[in-house]
Scaffold this motif. Structure first.
Motif, short mmCIF file in Angstrom:
data_model
loop_
_atom_site.label_atom_id
_atom_site.label_comp_id
_atom_site.label_asym_id
_atom_site.label_seq_id
_atom_site.Cartn_x
_atom_site.Cartn_y
_atom_site.Cartn_z
N GLY A 177 0.82 -1.20 0.00
CA GLY A 177 0.00 0.00 0.00
C GLY A 177 0.85 1.25 0.00
O GLY A 177 1.99 1.26 -0.47
N MET A 178 0.28 2.32 0.55
CA MET A 178 0.94 3.62 0.54
C MET A 178 1.61 3.95 1.87
O MET A 178 2.03 5.07 2.10
CB MET A 178 -0.08 4.71 0.20
N GLY A 179 1.67 2.97 2.75
CA GLY A 179 2.35 3.16 4.03
C GLY A 179 1.41 3.30 5.21
O GLY A 179 1.84 3.15 6.36
N GLY A 180 0.13 3.59 4.96
CA GLY A 180 -0.81 3.77 6.05
C GLY A 180 -2.04 2.90 5.93
O GLY A 180 -3.07 3.21 6.51
N GLU A 181 -1.94 1.82 5.16
CA GLU A 181 -3.06 0.89 5.00
C GLU A 181 -2.69 -0.42 5.69
O GLU A 181 -2.06 -1.29 5.08
CB GLU A 181 -3.34 0.67 3.51
N PRO A 182 -3.06 -0.60 6.95
CA PRO A 182 -2.62 -1.77 7.70
C PRO A 182 -3.05 -3.09 7.09
O PRO A 182 -2.37 -4.11 7.28
CB PRO A 182 -3.25 -1.56 9.08
N THR A 183 -4.15 -3.11 6.35
CA THR A 183 -4.61 -4.36 5.74
C THR A 183 -3.70 -4.81 4.60
O THR A 183 -3.79 -5.96 4.15
CB THR A 183 -6.05 -4.19 5.20
N LYS A 184 -2.83 -3.91 4.11
CA LYS A 184 -1.95 -4.25 2.99
C LYS A 184 -0.50 -4.42 3.45
O LYS A 184 0.42 -4.36 2.64
CB LYS A 184 -2.02 -3.15 1.92
N ARG A 185 -0.32 -4.64 4.73
CA ARG A 185 1.02 -4.71 5.29
C ARG A 185 1.19 -6.03 6.04
O ARG A 185 0.24 -6.56 6.62
CB ARG A 185 1.23 -3.54 6.25
N ALA A 186 2.39 -6.56 6.02
CA ALA A 186 2.69 -7.78 6.77
C ALA A 186 4.10 -7.70 7.32
O ALA A 186 4.94 -6.94 6.81
CB ALA A 186 2.54 -9.01 5.87
N THR A 187 4.36 -8.47 8.36
CA THR A 187 5.69 -8.50 8.99
C THR A 187 6.30 -9.88 8.84
O THR A 187 5.64 -10.90 9.09
CB THR A 187 5.58 -8.16 10.49
N LEU A 188 7.55 -9.91 8.41
CA LEU A 188 8.30 -11.16 8.26
C LEU A 188 9.48 -11.10 9.22
O LEU A 188 10.31 -10.20 9.15
CB LEU A 188 8.79 -11.31 6.83
N THR A 189 9.54 -12.07 10.13
CA THR A 189 10.62 -12.13 11.12
C THR A 189 11.46 -13.37 10.84
O THR A 189 10.94 -14.49 10.88
CB THR A 189 10.07 -12.18 12.55
N ILE A 190 12.74 -13.16 10.56
CA ILE A 190 13.65 -14.25 10.26
C ILE A 190 14.69 -14.34 11.37
O ILE A 190 15.45 -13.39 11.60
CB ILE A 190 14.34 -14.05 8.90
N SER A 191 14.71 -15.47 12.05
CA SER A 191 15.66 -15.66 13.15
C SER A 191 17.03 -15.99 12.59
O SER A 191 17.18 -16.61 11.54
CB SER A 191 15.17 -16.79 14.05
N ARG A 192 18.06 -15.54 13.32
CA ARG A 192 19.43 -15.89 12.96
C ARG A 192 20.04 -16.84 13.97
O ARG A 192 21.23 -17.08 13.98
CB ARG A 192 20.27 -14.62 12.83
N THR A 193 19.18 -17.39 14.84
CA THR A 193 19.65 -18.36 15.84
C THR A 193 18.88 -19.67 15.78
O THR A 193 18.90 -20.44 16.73
CB THR A 193 19.53 -17.76 17.26
N GLY A 194 18.16 -19.89 14.66
CA GLY A 194 17.55 -21.19 14.46
C GLY A 194 16.06 -21.28 14.66
O GLY A 194 15.45 -22.31 14.34
N GLU A 195 15.41 -20.21 15.18
CA GLU A 195 13.97 -20.28 15.38
C GLU A 195 13.24 -20.23 14.04
O GLU A 195 13.80 -19.84 13.02
CB GLU A 195 13.47 -19.13 16.27
N ARG A 196 11.97 -20.60 14.09
CA ARG A 196 11.17 -20.67 12.88
C ARG A 196 10.86 -19.26 12.35
O ARG A 196 10.63 -18.33 13.11
CB ARG A 196 9.88 -21.42 13.19
N THR A 197 10.85 -19.14 11.03
CA THR A 197 10.46 -17.88 10.39
C THR A 197 9.00 -17.56 10.71
O THR A 197 8.14 -18.45 10.68
CB THR A 197 10.65 -17.96 8.87
N LYS A 198 8.73 -16.31 11.01
CA LYS A 198 7.39 -15.90 11.41
C LYS A 198 6.81 -14.92 10.39
O LYS A 198 7.41 -13.89 10.11
CB LYS A 198 7.44 -15.25 12.79
N TRP A 199 5.66 -15.26 9.82
CA TRP A 199 4.97 -14.42 8.84
C TRP A 199 3.67 -13.94 9.44
O TRP A 199 2.83 -14.73 9.86
CB TRP A 199 4.73 -15.22 7.56
N GLN A 200 3.48 -12.61 9.52
CA GLN A 200 2.30 -12.03 10.16
C GLN A 200 1.60 -11.04 9.22
O GLN A 200 1.87 -9.84 9.28
CB GLN A 200 2.69 -11.31 11.46
N PRO A 201 0.70 -11.52 8.37
CA PRO A 201 -0.15 -10.59 7.63
C PRO A 201 -1.21 -10.01 8.54
O PRO A 201 -1.38 -10.46 9.70
CB PRO A 201 -0.76 -11.48 6.54
N PHE A 202 -1.94 -9.04 8.05
CA PHE A 202 -2.94 -8.36 8.87
C PHE A 202 -3.98 -9.34 9.42
O PHE A 202 -4.37 -9.25 10.59
CB PHE A 202 -3.62 -7.28 8.03
#
Length: 404
Positions: free
Chosen positions: A306-331
């Motif tokens: 989106g344009m930066g202020g549309e929370p429904t069009k945003r997601a967070t991807l967390t990638i561990s560097r110590t072995g934990e599982r990758t975490k994907w968090q869409p709205f």
């Protein structure tokens, strides 16, 4: 019903007179801030040449680019932002120390942003949030704007009743639904106050109510409690808040800590960011990486289509560097409370509905400024008329019978 309208009228009048000046300031600055993100980005990239230096030139890998930035900088970045497009530079943010726009092909700094445009919006934001107060006085300014915003919500809600005609006929509705010409100044102000109030009532109520959620922790917590969730823990006052790619804690830029040793070994291994984003969100527009605090800290990407202020069009991807599982968090994966809170945050600016939502919020803010202006004029005329009546009553001669 007549007594109820009288109570609502005086509540409306008192709230308007008490908070009118502050609401006027917030409304005018709200208009100025309508397209802040678009205008700032335009000013930052105007005249910037960041395309391929030659035909077929290959872009640096994201790892190489980030290592290059880390090796030559005396400051620690707070975030790195990639934008989709072959000619778009990578933005490296340094908190309060500014930003650099870097060519993805050469790593050269091609721009440092528009200081003038950012200064304009910074001044407008300071007036909007805390009446341009500085240092410790900002807490007082924020309280004044917050409670004035609550008073404005009272104005909007009571106005919804007062603006509605007592006799529901087409003639009476037409008189308050559209502007009339050829009226006296008093009748014109009354007409404008009614027309703008009716047409802007619902979006204005949403904007003002969401502003209260931003202003007060108890209002923010209430959003969670309404949907049956416990509010998230709050950072202690004076403590640090989570960093965001929009610039520092809670959207405000903050000073960056020095990089230990300032060597390339401390740069995060970010991988192929465009490919990483496209695999999760094919129509992505930006990817923001919050700079890790250590070499073991996870990599937290915000991928936005989106344009930066549309929370429904945003997601967070967390990638561990110590072995934990990758975490994907869409709205959709967030809890009901977090979704509601995110939507409320960007309802205040209209960004939750994209460009047209911003436009609507700007128009409503302009209407709010006119509402305050006409409302204060109507109140002043009422006060002057009351003083004239008192003066006439005092000056009129008493009958002989009453004198005796």
């Amino acid at each position: 019903m007549r007594r109820l309208r009288l109570i609502l009228f005086w509540t409306h009048l008192v709230a308007g007179v008490v908070a009118g000046a502050v609401v006027l300031i917030m409304s005018v600055t709200g208009v100025l801030l309508t397209y802040q993100k678009q205008m700032t980005l335009w000013a930052d990239l105007r005249g910037v040449e960041a395309g391929p230096p030659s035909s077929g030139a290959a872009a640096l890998s994201a790892d190489s680019l980030v290592r290059l930035v880390a090796s030559r900088s005396k400051k620690t970045p707070t975030a790195v932002v990639w934008r989709n497009g072959a000619s778009m530079p990578v933005e490296v943010q340094f908190g309060r120390d500014g930003r650099q726009y870097v060519s993805v092909y050469t790593g050269a700094v091609v721009g440092t942003g528009s200081a003038g445009m950012r200064k304009v919006f910074s001044v407008a934001t300071d007036w909007h949030r805390w009446l341009a107060m500085t240092d410790d006085a900002r807490k007082t300014g924020r309280a004044i704007t917050g409670w004035s915003n609550v008073a404005f919500l009272v104005l909007v809600l009571t106005g919804m009743v007062l603006w509605w005609p007592r006799n529901l006929t087409w003639t009476s509705l037409r008189s308050v639904l559209w502007f009339r010409r050829g009226e006296t100044a008093k009748a014109r102000d009354f007409n404008w106050h009614n027309v703008i109030g009716i047409w802007s009532a619902l979006p204005l109520a949403a904007i003002v109510a969401s502003g209260a959620v931003i202003s007060f922790p108890w209002a923010s917590d209430l959003v969670y409690r309404v949907v049956g969730e416990a509010p998230p823990p709050r950072a202690p006052e004076g403590g640090s808040a989570p960093r965001t790619a929009e610039g520092g804690a809670g959207g405000r830029e903050r000073p960056s800590a020095p990089m230990a040793g300032r060597t390339t070994d401390n740069a995060p291994l970010v991988g192929d960011v465009p490919t990483l984003a496209a695999a999760r969100m094919s129509d992505w527009r930006t990817v923001s990486l919050a700079w890790p605090k250590s070499t073991e800290a996870p990599l937290v990407y915000t991928i936005d289509r989106g344009m930066g202020g549309e929370p429904t069009k945003r997601a967070t991807l967390t990638i561990s560097r110590t072995g934990e599982r990758t975490k994907w968090q869409p709205f959709d994966s967030l809890s009901t409370g977090r979704r509601a809170r995110n939507v409320m945050r960007f309802t205040h600016t209209g960004e939750v509905l994209g460009f047209w939502g911003q436009t609507l919020a700007g128009l409503v803010s302009l209407g709010a400024a006119v509402l305050v202006y006409t409302g204060l004029l109507l109140s002043l005329r009422r006060l002057l008329a009351w003083r004239r009546r008192v003066a006439r009553a005092t000056a009129s001669p008493q009958p002989d019978a009453l004198r005796a």
